[in-house]
Write a protein that holds these residues in place. Sequence first.
Motif, PDB file in Angstrom:
ATOM      1  N   GLY A 117       0.977  -1.001  -0.191  1.00 18.72           N
ATOM      2  CA  GLY A 117      -0.256  -0.170  -0.576  1.00 18.72           C
ATOM      3  C   GLY A 117       0.712   1.451   0.472  1.00 18.72           C
ATOM      4  N   SER A 118       2.190   1.718  -0.275  1.00 15.99           N
ATOM      5  CA  SER A 118       3.344   2.711  -0.083  1.00 15.99           C
ATOM      6  C   SER A 118       2.428   2.584   1.225  1.00 15.99           C
ATOM      7  CB  SER A 118       2.868   3.113  -1.832  1.00 15.99           C
ATOM      8  OG  SER A 118       2.834   2.623  -2.823  1.00 15.99           O
ATOM      9  N   GLN A 119       2.693   2.348   2.234  1.00 15.66           N
ATOM     10  CA  GLN A 119       1.850   3.491   3.513  1.00 15.66           C
ATOM     11  C   GLN A 119       3.405   3.068   4.116  1.00 15.66           C
ATOM     12  OE1 GLN A 119      -0.564   4.474   3.921  1.00 15.66           O
ATOM     13  NE2 GLN A 119      -0.699   4.470   2.195  1.00 15.66           N
ATOM     14  N   SER A 120       4.888   2.798   4.263  1.00 19.68           N
ATOM     15  CA  SER A 120       5.464   2.318   5.368  1.00 19.68           C
ATOM     16  C   SER A 120       5.967   3.949   6.008  1.00 19.68           C
ATOM     17  CB  SER A 120       7.080   1.361   4.476  1.00 19.68           C
ATOM     18  OG  SER A 120       6.921   1.700   3.001  1.00 19.68           O
ATOM     19  N   ILE A 121       6.538   4.278   4.435  1.00 23.53           N
ATOM     20  CA  ILE A 121       7.237   5.916   4.881  1.00 23.53           C
ATOM     21  C   ILE A 121       6.004   6.624   6.144  1.00 23.53           C
ATOM     22  CG2 ILE A 121       8.321   8.120   4.755  1.00 23.53           C
ATOM     23  CD1 ILE A 121      10.117   5.926   3.901  1.00 23.53           C
ATOM     24  N   ARG A 122       5.220   6.614   5.632  1.00 26.97           N
ATOM     25  CA  ARG A 122       3.823   7.806   5.787  1.00 26.97           C
ATOM     26  C   ARG A 122       4.110   6.721   7.679  1.00 26.97           C
ATOM     27  NH1 ARG A 122      -1.998   7.090   5.361  1.00 26.97           N
ATOM     28  NH2 ARG A 122      -3.286   8.782   5.745  1.00 26.97           N
ATOM     29  N   HIS A 123       3.321   6.124   7.258  1.00 31.13           N
ATOM     30  CA  HIS A 123       3.355   5.564   8.794  1.00 31.13           C
ATOM     31  C   HIS A 123       4.629   5.695   9.625  1.00 31.13           C
ATOM     32  CE1 HIS A 123      -0.454   4.151   8.457  1.00 31.13           C
ATOM     33  NE2 HIS A 123      -0.840   3.977   7.421  1.00 31.13           N
ATOM     34  N   GLY A 124       5.536   4.928   9.363  1.00 33.25           N
ATOM     35  CA  GLY A 124       6.351   5.248  10.617  1.00 33.25           C
ATOM     36  C   GLY A 124       7.377   6.573  10.593  1.00 33.25           C
ATOM     37  N   TRP A 125       6.775   8.059  10.414  1.00 35.52           N
ATOM     38  CA  TRP A 125       7.543   9.034  10.166  1.00 35.52           C
ATOM     39  C   TRP A 125       8.027   8.978  11.827  1.00 35.52           C
ATOM     40  CZ3 TRP A 125      10.699  12.215   7.867  1.00 35.52           C
ATOM     41  CH2 TRP A 125      10.813  13.521   8.089  1.00 35.52           C
ATOM     42  N   PRO A 522      -3.294  -1.071  -6.635  1.00 32.50           N
ATOM     43  CA  PRO A 522      -4.943  -1.316  -6.235  1.00 32.50           C
ATOM     44  C   PRO A 522      -6.179   0.104  -6.660  1.00 32.50           C
ATOM     45  CG  PRO A 522      -3.886  -2.281  -5.084  1.00 32.50           C
ATOM     46  CD  PRO A 522      -3.028  -1.175  -5.340  1.00 32.50           C
ATOM     47  N   TYR A 523      -6.940  -0.454  -6.919  1.00 36.33           N
ATOM     48  CA  TYR A 523      -8.114   0.922  -6.813  1.00 36.33           C
ATOM     49  C   TYR A 523      -7.848   1.166  -8.340  1.00 36.33           C
ATOM     50  CZ  TYR A 523      -7.779   0.050  -2.452  1.00 36.33           C
ATOM     51  OH  TYR A 523      -7.496  -0.427  -0.303  1.00 36.33           O
ATOM     52  N   THR A 524      -6.220   1.910  -8.559  1.00 33.80           N
ATOM     53  CA  THR A 524      -6.133   3.145  -9.734  1.00 33.80           C
ATOM     54  C   THR A 524      -5.531   3.173 -10.698  1.00 33.80           C
ATOM     55  OG1 THR A 524      -4.093   3.932  -7.739  1.00 33.80           O
ATOM     56  CG2 THR A 524      -6.904   5.187  -7.663  1.00 33.80           C
ATOM     57  N   HIS A 602      -2.994   6.490  -2.937  1.00 33.28           N
ATOM     58  CA  HIS A 602      -1.734   6.046  -2.264  1.00 33.28           C
ATOM     59  C   HIS A 602      -1.336   7.645  -1.426  1.00 33.28           C
ATOM     60  CE1 HIS A 602      -2.415   2.994  -4.656  1.00 33.28           C
ATOM     61  NE2 HIS A 602      -1.792   2.433  -3.190  1.00 33.28           N
ATOM     62  N   ASN A 603      -2.147   8.811  -1.421  1.00 36.47           N
ATOM     63  CA  ASN A 603      -1.849   9.545  -0.436  1.00 36.47           C
ATOM     64  C   ASN A 603      -0.848  10.681  -1.016  1.00 36.47           C
ATOM     65  OD1 ASN A 603      -0.851   7.271   1.979  1.00 36.47           O
ATOM     66  ND2 ASN A 603      -2.918   8.119   1.885  1.00 36.47           N
ATOM     67  N   THR A 604      -0.254  10.333  -2.329  1.00 37.96           N
ATOM     68  CA  THR A 604       0.669  11.409  -2.902  1.00 37.96           C
ATOM     69  C   THR A 604       0.243  12.007  -3.842  1.00 37.96           C
ATOM     70  OG1 THR A 604       2.346  10.109  -2.401  1.00 37.96           O
ATOM     71  CG2 THR A 604       3.210  11.097  -4.096  1.00 37.96           C
ATOM     72  N   PRO A 696       6.089  12.599   5.208  1.00 35.67           N
ATOM     73  CA  PRO A 696       5.685  12.557   3.737  1.00 35.67           C
ATOM     74  C   PRO A 696       5.141  11.037   3.970  1.00 35.67           C
ATOM     75  CG  PRO A 696       7.647  11.251   5.100  1.00 35.67           C
ATOM     76  CD  PRO A 696       7.060  12.079   5.939  1.00 35.67           C
ATOM     77  N   THR A 697       4.903  10.906   2.482  1.00 34.69           N
ATOM     78  CA  THR A 697       3.635   9.585   1.609  1.00 34.69           C
ATOM     79  C   THR A 697       4.744   8.372   0.920  1.00 34.69           C
ATOM     80  OG1 THR A 697       3.040  11.281  -0.289  1.00 34.69           O
ATOM     81  CG2 THR A 697       1.646  11.173   1.980  1.00 34.69           C
ATOM     82  N   GLY A 698       3.754   7.820   0.469  1.00 34.89           N
ATOM     83  CA  GLY A 698       4.253   6.582  -0.652  1.00 34.89           C
ATOM     84  C   GLY A 698       4.971   7.190  -1.654  1.00 34.89           C
TER      85      GLY A 698
END
Length: 744
Positions: A117-125, A522-524, A602-604, A696-698
């Motif tokens: 989901g391209s979420q690692s940096i976003r969730h870990g920041w 996914p989705y897009t 994906h938040n970007t 940051p986002t993914g």
Amino acid sequence: MSTSIPNITFSRRNFIRTSSLASGGLMIGFNLFTACKPDAKVPVDLASLDYSDFNAFIKIAKNGAVTIFSPNPEIGQGVKTAMPMLIAEELDVAWDKVYVEQGVLDTKNYTRQVAGGSQSIRHGWDALRQTGATAKQMLVNAAAARWGIEASECTVSEGVITNGKGETLGYGDVVEDAAVLEIPENVTLKEPKDYKIIGADIKNVDIDKIVTGKPLYGLDYKAEGMVYAAVLRPPAFGQELESFDAEEAKAMPGVIDVIKIGAKAKELLSKEKISWTAQLSPSEKVVVIAKTTWDAFKGKKAIKATWKDVSALEDSKYQDDKLVSLLDGVEFNTLRNDGDVNQAFAEADKVLERTYESPFLPHNTMEPMNFFANVTAEKIHLVGPVQTPEEAANTVAQLLDRDIEDISLEMTRMGGGFGRRLYGDFVYEAAEISDAIGKPVKMVSSREDDMTMGVYRPAIKYRIKAAVKDGELTGYYLKEAAVNGNMYGLIPNFFPAGAVENYKVDVASYPSKITTGAWRAPYTNFLAYAEQSFFDELAEVMEVDRVQLRLDLLEKVKGTTDERIQYSPERLQAVIKEVVDKSGWGKQPEGVYQGFVAYYCHNTHVAEVADVQMENEMPVIKKVTCVADCGIVVNPLGARNQVEGGIIDGIGHAMYGDFAFKDGVPQSKNFDRYRLIRMKEVPEVEMHFIENELAPTGLGEPTLPPAGGAIANAMKAATGKRVYKQPFMADPSFWKTTAKPIIG
């Protein structure tokens, strides 16, 4: 923007769990080994170090080597490099003395050990930086106590603590003292202007091992006494095993045995005790056990199996008809319904309606599915590449009727994931085989196995309809029909949601035996092309500038109180304006045709412009200019790699990706029949990032979806022809300038 995190009270266990949040939501893991004594030397002999247990993430040896364990999977997106950068920045250690390794599955100390989901940096920041800053403060407090001074009188640089007299202590000197101190209630994070590591170009921490062929991947893993297994699965979706003759295979050199698996998984699946991912084809399977992978593959080909049909064997024509009937029907699930689209269309001066379609797509990871399992009475040892290790371990426990505490799972680096390794069927097969034969085993799939028994991006059709009244867009209606659905939860709140008063999103699906699931972005991944191509054509119908149309619609979203809206109109406008400037939009010399898109996922926020030129009467993609707003760019080198990879992947699949079924059988089994983009077809990619100090986002996925729309719009500009079906090069002659144009 304040970067301090005040009034946070920790117990030691809470600090461990808070540290776990550094991995929660992240896609990868990390281990840092850093020499923090003034005279420390690297490389460090890691195995010989005597560590003090600092917390679940950090161990520091007396010689100053700092180990930060990273629990999450690495699938090639570069976060195994970027995540350690966040901790190292706040821990204040030198990056050139950092070592990175992979952690193991540990559900007691870590949370959400998942890659997706391209979420690692976003969730870990925040959590990762806080973990580093908290550890640093504890070490400073220990040094200050030893010197009998206030912690505020100490300074830190690259793991060395200095007092006002110029005396120094390395982290290794005070780690035992620090490990028993209270957790600081307040830590202050660095301001972006003070970053030394974040924002620097850092090479992939595994790059040397990758290019020299050192063991990193699941296929590299070996264990004493290990045998190899190849699985013969049903040749068509909708078939199950009836009988088999293995005599010829058993007589072949290197073949140890031939067994059957799958009965228990099938039973549990029928009772809904395990998920469908436990066995992609709910059928018994034949397994060849051999001394080498090659022996197993050859033995599998010698099996004489009989298969029975248990459901309709679908072909592409059947699937196409099903999707068309869904679009034409009235049975839809409405995800969003603003205003009254029917009234908008009834009152419209102009109505534009178009249908877009895409095929199934396989994942085609460079490393085929594989996994190691050793099932014994004492424990179950699993090793290999999987994006969802916790789910895999839980399902193995259910499948083999064992306690979850019996399972030890180690993750290797993955030779590509793209969503395929979210589904752990290959893990369960390996475990079931090892349990049956009582030996350690490596299950290895061939490329043909991967492509014919995979999890595919579903075939999809979109129908988009727009109403124009008095020169304004007054209605927008998006209908989706997808095989097995398309994980469509987010699309109703992406652009142009909120920009059109009368706006509706409907979705429908039909169930199929063909297994479908997440495919990169996914989705897009297909929707972005459909919508952005539609907006270009809509601008022509409205007789307005295509870029200005997007900017004007985004202006209407500003100040919205609709919390459902996922994107920022201001940030999307900013990338649009920047890409117009950087690409020379509308200012290219004669013979250069451009296509424009702007998209959020994906938040970007991303905008892309493709340049196309005609060569031998055919459009050729020469360049893509991309501008992305992903907040603070942690590792610009890795970020550029992700952007370029996403764009090239998006172009390649939009142009060439095609996957069909005949009587339930995939018609492409290897790359001789499945077309991928070639090196000579890869355009120049020019990348720009919006500079800001936002979190940051993914980037692993957001640049892929817009690429198809950018090149489609550029090819329309060059040839006068629009295409409504992927892949664009299914019939290359369509694009020849001498062929009859089909204008939108």
